[in-house]
Write a protein that holds these residues in place. Structure first.
Motif, PDB file in Angstrom:
ATOM      1  N   ALA A  19       0.815  -1.221   0.000  1.00 59.03           N
ATOM      2  CA  ALA A  19       0.000   0.000   0.000  1.00 59.03           C
ATOM      3  C   ALA A  19       0.845   1.267   0.000  1.00 59.03           C
ATOM      4  O   ALA A  19       0.288   2.376   0.023  1.00 59.03           O
ATOM      5  CB  ALA A  19      -0.932   0.005   1.208  1.00 59.03           C
ATOM      6  N   GLY A  20       2.169   1.130  -0.014  1.00 58.28           N
ATOM      7  CA  GLY A  20       3.039   2.287  -0.160  1.00 58.28           C
ATOM      8  C   GLY A  20       3.597   2.860   1.128  1.00 58.28           C
ATOM      9  O   GLY A  20       4.331   3.855   1.092  1.00 58.28           O
ATOM     10  N   TYR A  21       3.304   2.250   2.266  1.00 59.28           N
ATOM     11  CA  TYR A  21       3.795   2.795   3.531  1.00 59.28           C
ATOM     12  C   TYR A  21       5.276   2.481   3.708  1.00 59.28           C
ATOM     13  O   TYR A  21       5.747   1.399   3.356  1.00 59.28           O
ATOM     14  CB  TYR A  21       2.996   2.222   4.707  1.00 59.28           C
ATOM     15  CG  TYR A  21       1.549   2.634   4.666  1.00 59.28           C
ATOM     16  CD1 TYR A  21       1.164   3.910   5.051  1.00 59.28           C
ATOM     17  CD2 TYR A  21       0.571   1.757   4.214  1.00 59.28           C
ATOM     18  CE1 TYR A  21      -0.167   4.312   4.993  1.00 59.28           C
ATOM     19  CE2 TYR A  21      -0.763   2.139   4.153  1.00 59.28           C
ATOM     20  CZ  TYR A  21      -1.124   3.416   4.545  1.00 59.28           C
ATOM     21  OH  TYR A  21      -2.447   3.805   4.463  1.00 59.28           O
ATOM     22  N   ASN A  22       6.006   3.441   4.266  1.00 57.16           N
ATOM     23  CA  ASN A  22       7.428   3.221   4.535  1.00 57.16           C
ATOM     24  C   ASN A  22       7.780   3.358   6.010  1.00 57.16           C
ATOM     25  O   ASN A  22       8.952   3.221   6.379  1.00 57.16           O
ATOM     26  CB  ASN A  22       8.306   4.140   3.679  1.00 57.16           C
ATOM     27  CG  ASN A  22       7.902   5.606   3.766  1.00 57.16           C
ATOM     28  OD1 ASN A  22       7.269   6.026   4.738  1.00 57.16           O
ATOM     29  ND2 ASN A  22       8.266   6.385   2.754  1.00 57.16           N
ATOM     30  N   VAL A  23       6.788   3.638   6.856  1.00 53.32           N
ATOM     31  CA  VAL A  23       6.974   3.694   8.306  1.00 53.32           C
ATOM     32  C   VAL A  23       5.765   3.030   8.955  1.00 53.32           C
ATOM     33  O   VAL A  23       4.629   3.237   8.522  1.00 53.32           O
ATOM     34  CB  VAL A  23       7.094   5.133   8.833  1.00 53.32           C
ATOM     35  CG1 VAL A  23       7.286   5.134  10.358  1.00 53.32           C
ATOM     36  CG2 VAL A  23       8.223   5.894   8.160  1.00 53.32           C
ATOM     37  N   VAL A  24       6.005   2.236   9.997  1.00 53.64           N
ATOM     38  CA  VAL A  24       4.925   1.723  10.844  1.00 53.64           C
ATOM     39  C   VAL A  24       5.240   2.131  12.281  1.00 53.64           C
ATOM     40  O   VAL A  24       6.321   1.815  12.795  1.00 53.64           O
ATOM     41  CB  VAL A  24       4.782   0.196  10.743  1.00 53.64           C
ATOM     42  CG1 VAL A  24       3.834  -0.325  11.823  1.00 53.64           C
ATOM     43  CG2 VAL A  24       4.262  -0.198   9.369  1.00 53.64           C
ATOM     44  N   GLN A  25       4.322   2.848  12.904  1.00 52.48           N
ATOM     45  CA  GLN A  25       4.497   3.296  14.279  1.00 52.48           C
ATOM     46  C   GLN A  25       3.952   2.227  15.230  1.00 52.48           C
ATOM     47  O   GLN A  25       2.796   1.826  15.112  1.00 52.48           O
ATOM     48  CB  GLN A  25       3.764   4.624  14.504  1.00 52.48           C
ATOM     49  CG  GLN A  25       4.335   5.757  13.670  1.00 52.48           C
ATOM     50  CD  GLN A  25       3.510   7.026  13.731  1.00 52.48           C
ATOM     51  OE1 GLN A  25       3.671   7.916  12.897  1.00 52.48           O
ATOM     52  NE2 GLN A  25       2.603   7.146  14.696  1.00 52.48           N
ATOM     53  N   VAL A  26       4.791   1.758  16.144  1.00 48.22           N
ATOM     54  CA  VAL A  26       4.381   0.710  17.075  1.00 48.22           C
ATOM     55  C   VAL A  26       4.613   1.155  18.512  1.00 48.22           C
ATOM     56  O   VAL A  26       5.535   1.921  18.808  1.00 48.22           O
ATOM     57  CB  VAL A  26       5.113  -0.623  16.810  1.00 48.22           C
ATOM     58  CG1 VAL A  26       4.920  -1.087  15.383  1.00 48.22           C
ATOM     59  CG2 VAL A  26       6.590  -0.522  17.160  1.00 48.22           C
ATOM     60  N   GLN A  27       3.777   0.652  19.392  1.00 48.60           N
ATOM     61  CA  GLN A  27       3.898   0.833  20.835  1.00 48.60           C
ATOM     62  C   GLN A  27       4.701  -0.355  21.352  1.00 48.60           C
ATOM     63  O   GLN A  27       4.194  -1.478  21.390  1.00 48.60           O
ATOM     64  CB  GLN A  27       2.482   0.860  21.409  1.00 48.60           C
ATOM     65  CG  GLN A  27       2.342   1.167  22.864  1.00 48.60           C
ATOM     66  CD  GLN A  27       0.893   1.034  23.283  1.00 48.60           C
ATOM     67  OE1 GLN A  27       0.473  -0.047  23.680  1.00 48.60           O
ATOM     68  NE2 GLN A  27       0.114   2.098  23.184  1.00 48.60           N
ATOM     69  N   VAL A  28       5.947  -0.129  21.715  1.00 50.25           N
ATOM     70  CA  VAL A  28       6.837  -1.245  22.033  1.00 50.25           C
ATOM     71  C   VAL A  28       6.340  -2.012  23.255  1.00 50.25           C
ATOM     72  O   VAL A  28       6.320  -3.245  23.257  1.00 50.25           O
ATOM     73  CB  VAL A  28       8.278  -0.742  22.243  1.00 50.25           C
ATOM     74  CG1 VAL A  28       9.199  -1.891  22.664  1.00 50.25           C
ATOM     75  CG2 VAL A  28       8.803  -0.112  20.953  1.00 50.25           C
ATOM     76  N   ILE A  29       5.953  -1.293  24.304  1.00 53.40           N
ATOM     77  CA  ILE A  29       5.315  -1.943  25.452  1.00 53.40           C
ATOM     78  C   ILE A  29       4.136  -1.098  25.902  1.00 53.40           C
ATOM     79  O   ILE A  29       4.223   0.128  25.960  1.00 53.40           O
ATOM     80  CB  ILE A  29       6.289  -2.191  26.631  1.00 53.40           C
ATOM     81  CG1 ILE A  29       6.942  -0.906  27.123  1.00 53.40           C
ATOM     82  CG2 ILE A  29       7.358  -3.204  26.249  1.00 53.40           C
ATOM     83  CD1 ILE A  29       7.787  -1.101  28.384  1.00 53.40           C
ATOM     84  N   ASP A  30       3.038  -1.759  26.203  1.00 53.13           N
ATOM     85  CA  ASP A  30       1.844  -1.052  26.674  1.00 53.13           C
ATOM     86  C   ASP A  30       1.500  -1.452  28.106  1.00 53.13           C
ATOM     87  O   ASP A  30       0.395  -1.225  28.579  1.00 53.13           O
ATOM     88  CB  ASP A  30       0.650  -1.320  25.748  1.00 53.13           C
ATOM     89  CG  ASP A  30       0.159  -2.757  25.828  1.00 53.13           C
ATOM     90  OD1 ASP A  30       0.939  -3.633  26.251  1.00 53.13           O
ATOM     91  OD2 ASP A  30      -1.007  -3.003  25.465  1.00 53.13           O
ATOM     92  N   GLY A  31       2.462  -2.043  28.784  1.00 51.83           N
ATOM     93  CA  GLY A  31       2.293  -2.406  30.181  1.00 51.83           C
ATOM     94  C   GLY A  31       3.648  -2.718  30.786  1.00 51.83           C
ATOM     95  O   GLY A  31       4.628  -2.918  30.062  1.00 51.83           O
ATOM     96  N   VAL A  32       3.728  -2.705  32.100  1.00 53.32           N
ATOM     97  CA  VAL A  32       4.957  -3.091  32.784  1.00 53.32           C
ATOM     98  C   VAL A  32       4.600  -4.204  33.771  1.00 53.32           C
ATOM     99  O   VAL A  32       4.226  -3.949  34.911  1.00 53.32           O
ATOM    100  CB  VAL A  32       5.603  -1.897  33.517  1.00 53.32           C
ATOM    101  CG1 VAL A  32       6.923  -2.336  34.167  1.00 53.32           C
ATOM    102  CG2 VAL A  32       5.847  -0.726  32.578  1.00 53.32           C
ATOM    103  N   PRO A  33       4.640  -5.470  33.310  1.00 48.01           N
ATOM    104  CA  PRO A  33       5.103  -5.891  31.981  1.00 48.01           C
ATOM    105  C   PRO A  33       3.983  -5.871  30.951  1.00 48.01           C
ATOM    106  O   PRO A  33       2.813  -5.887  31.297  1.00 48.01           O
ATOM    107  CB  PRO A  33       5.568  -7.324  32.226  1.00 48.01           C
ATOM    108  CG  PRO A  33       4.624  -7.817  33.293  1.00 48.01           C
ATOM    109  CD  PRO A  33       4.362  -6.632  34.190  1.00 48.01           C
ATOM    110  N   ALA A  34       4.395  -5.849  29.668  1.00 43.38           N
ATOM    111  CA  ALA A  34       3.471  -6.102  28.566  1.00 43.38           C
ATOM    112  C   ALA A  34       3.563  -7.584  28.208  1.00 43.38           C
ATOM    113  O   ALA A  34       4.595  -8.230  28.421  1.00 43.38           O
ATOM    114  CB  ALA A  34       3.845  -5.249  27.361  1.00 43.38           C
ATOM    115  N   TYR A  35       2.469  -8.101  27.650  1.00 43.94           N
ATOM    116  CA  TYR A  35       2.425  -9.503  27.219  1.00 43.94           C
ATOM    117  C   TYR A  35       2.145  -9.555  25.723  1.00 43.94           C
ATOM    118  O   TYR A  35       1.338  -8.760  25.217  1.00 43.94           O
ATOM    119  CB  TYR A  35       1.328 -10.268  27.965  1.00 43.94           C
ATOM    120  CG  TYR A  35       1.631 -10.506  29.414  1.00 43.94           C
ATOM    121  CD1 TYR A  35       2.185 -11.718  29.832  1.00 43.94           C
ATOM    122  CD2 TYR A  35       1.373  -9.529  30.366  1.00 43.94           C
ATOM    123  CE1 TYR A  35       2.466 -11.946  31.176  1.00 43.94           C
ATOM    124  CE2 TYR A  35       1.647  -9.746  31.714  1.00 43.94           C
ATOM    125  CZ  TYR A  35       2.203 -10.951  32.115  1.00 43.94           C
ATOM    126  OH  TYR A  35       2.479 -11.171  33.431  1.00 43.94           O
TER     127      TYR A  35
END
Length: 489
Positions: free
Chosen positions: A76-92
């Motif tokens: 679809a032409g995207y060259n960046v994907v923004q991600v949330q590396v962790i959404d909790g401490v801890p994340a699962y």
């Protein structure tokens, strides 16, 4: 002779294959352009940011799903994907693995025989690399820092771990913040940022603020800040929703173009983009599922308004995709995953329409482009009737959301006559309007459609140039060769 010809043909085939498999970073690492407005590669090739919002990608997808999603983003032409590396401490993650098995001590994080949380993150980064996509790593969501789950001392440990793990990956862009004001626990963000930067000299860094704010408000002079982002947010005009500290004027909620100028008011000037506009198929204002949904025409409007105002790119988002909804998952906004899954949402129109903006930006000389509202002759409209214009030295463009009649001053760029086109923003289809004389023209796009929204772009350029031919019906996807610049100029 036959052997020589065969060897030559093989060489040509290998060269063509190598060029076809080129990745953005083959042009060198990302740097900031000399004029402080745009991103580029070390060799001078422009980088137009076209982002997709994959916040919960590390937490909610398995390997097959992550690979499929990133493949579809590339297509679809995207060259960046923004991600949330962790959404909790801890994340699962989808495999039940924790991000923090020993608090902020990562010395034993890689366990033999265990496909851990960070192994999966590594896999996502590598798959994105294979697809030619940068991962915009929001290191930790802002609410966790606000809750005190990451101290400044722990930020040193976490930043050291992240930087050492990913400093050699070519496709990383660092994000501080995560939907939070920068004056909340500022020392944590500064510590995390400076720790990463002290180890990783190869990647750009920014900050993701809360809605209706720009990162420049708090970090305009921070040495770790390479470019700014703003979050124009998800509210419609007049949807104030009781805020006491409201940083923008009432009834301007959808006018995301205003954030570019307001960011550049802070010095020094740095590139800026809308890292979170209204998402496709999310309720207006987010929190009431009975509200109308933002549609593909809305996400197009946000994209063109922001970029034509001077942004160095744009990030798209979709309600189901950013949460990676599927059956079995509830939702924070709108519908649950049994109503629309993230993989169904990949077929929604807005997801595939953003690429036309990127193709358009890279089809003309890139680095001399500036916003210029003087192209609009006479009084402009407001809200949805607002026309927004941008130009280079020999070309200009006007985005027109309602396809209304407009007065355009063709004298603002070089050329005794101008070749004029109309581009349908929903399809990328080009119509040759004609060759017009060098004066102010009243132009009414001759478009028809059943939805009532026929937004598009008026394109005019010096007739002596060959950017587009009258018979051209779509802008090609690879025009970067026209935009290489000499860094010693």
């Amino acid at each position: 002779m036959r052997k020589i010809i065969s060897a030559l043909l093989l060489s040509i085939a290998l060269t063509a294959g190598a060029e076809g498999n080129m990745k953005p970073w083959d042009n060198g690492k990302l740097v900031i352009s000399e004029n402080g407005r745009y991103m580029q590669h070390e060799n001078g090739a422009p980088f137009f940011w076209l982002g997709e919002t994959g916040w919960l990608l590390p937490e909610r997808t398995d390997r097959a799903e992550a690979a499929y999603y990133l493949q579809r983003c590339r297509e679809a032409g995207y060259n960046v994907v923004q991600v949330q590396v962790i959404d909790g401490v801890p994340a699962y993650n989808a495999y039940g693995q924790m991000s923090n098995i020993d608090g902020w001590n990562f010395s034993g994080i890689d366990r033999k025989g265990v496909y851990g949380y960070w192994d999966h993150m590594d896999y996502i980064v590598k798959q994105a690399q294979n697809e030619g996509i940068y991962i915009g790593m929001v290191c930790i969501w802002g609410g966790l820092v606000k809750a005190g789950l990451l101290s400044a001392d722990d930020a040193v440990k976490y930043g050291t771990f992240l930087a050492n793990r990913y400093k050699d990956a070519p496709n990383i862009i660092w994000f501080m913040g995560g939907d939070i004001q920068g004056d909340i626990n500022t020392e944590v963000w500064n510590t995390l940022a400076t720790t990463i930067k002290s180890i990783d000299k190869n990647h750009l860094m920014t900050y993701h603020p809360r809605g209706r704010y720009t990162s420049a408000k708090w970090f305009s002079k921070s040495p770790w800040m390479d470019f700014h982002t703003f979050q124009s947010g998800h509210r419609r005009y007049g949807q104030r929703m009781g805020n006491k500290d409201y940083p923008i004027p009432d009834n301007t909620e959808e006018d995301n173009w205003m954030y570019v100028d307001s960011t550049w008011a802070y010095k020094p000037m740095k590139p800026v983009l809308d890292a979170e506009p209204s998402y496709e198929d999310i309720p207006q204002g987010l929190h009431d599922s009975k509200e109308p949904r933002w549609m593909d025409c809305d996400v197009r409007r946000y994209a063109y308004w922001s970029v034509f105002a001077g942004s160095c790119g744009h990030t798209y988002g979709h309600n189901a995709i950013m949460q990676f909804l599927k059956p079995g998952y509830g939702t924070s906004y709108g519908d649950a995953g049994d109503v629309k899954s993230w993989y169904q949402a990949l077929r929604d129109p807005g997801f595939s329409q953003m690429k036309y903006l990127k193709h358009l930006m890279l089809a003309f000389p890139y680095f001399d482009r500036i916003p210029d509202q003087s192209i609009i002759s006479g009084e402009n409209g407001t809200r949805y009737n607002r026309l927004i214009a941008t130009r280079g030295k020999d070309y200009l463009m006007v985005y027109n959301y309602t396809a209304r009649e407009m007065s355009v001053d063709l004298r603002k760029v070089s050329g005794k006559t101008k070749k004029v086109f109309w581009m349908d923003a929903a399809t990328g289809h080009l119509i040759f309007v004609g060759e017009l004389t060098n004066k102010i023209h009243r132009i009414h796009p001759d478009v028809k459609g059943g939805s009532g929204i026929n937004d598009g772009v008026l394109i005019a350029f010096d007739s002596a140039k060959e950017y587009l031919k009258p018979e051209t019906t779509t802008i090609p996807s690879s025009s970067n060769w026209k935009n290489l610049r000499d860094l010693n100029e």
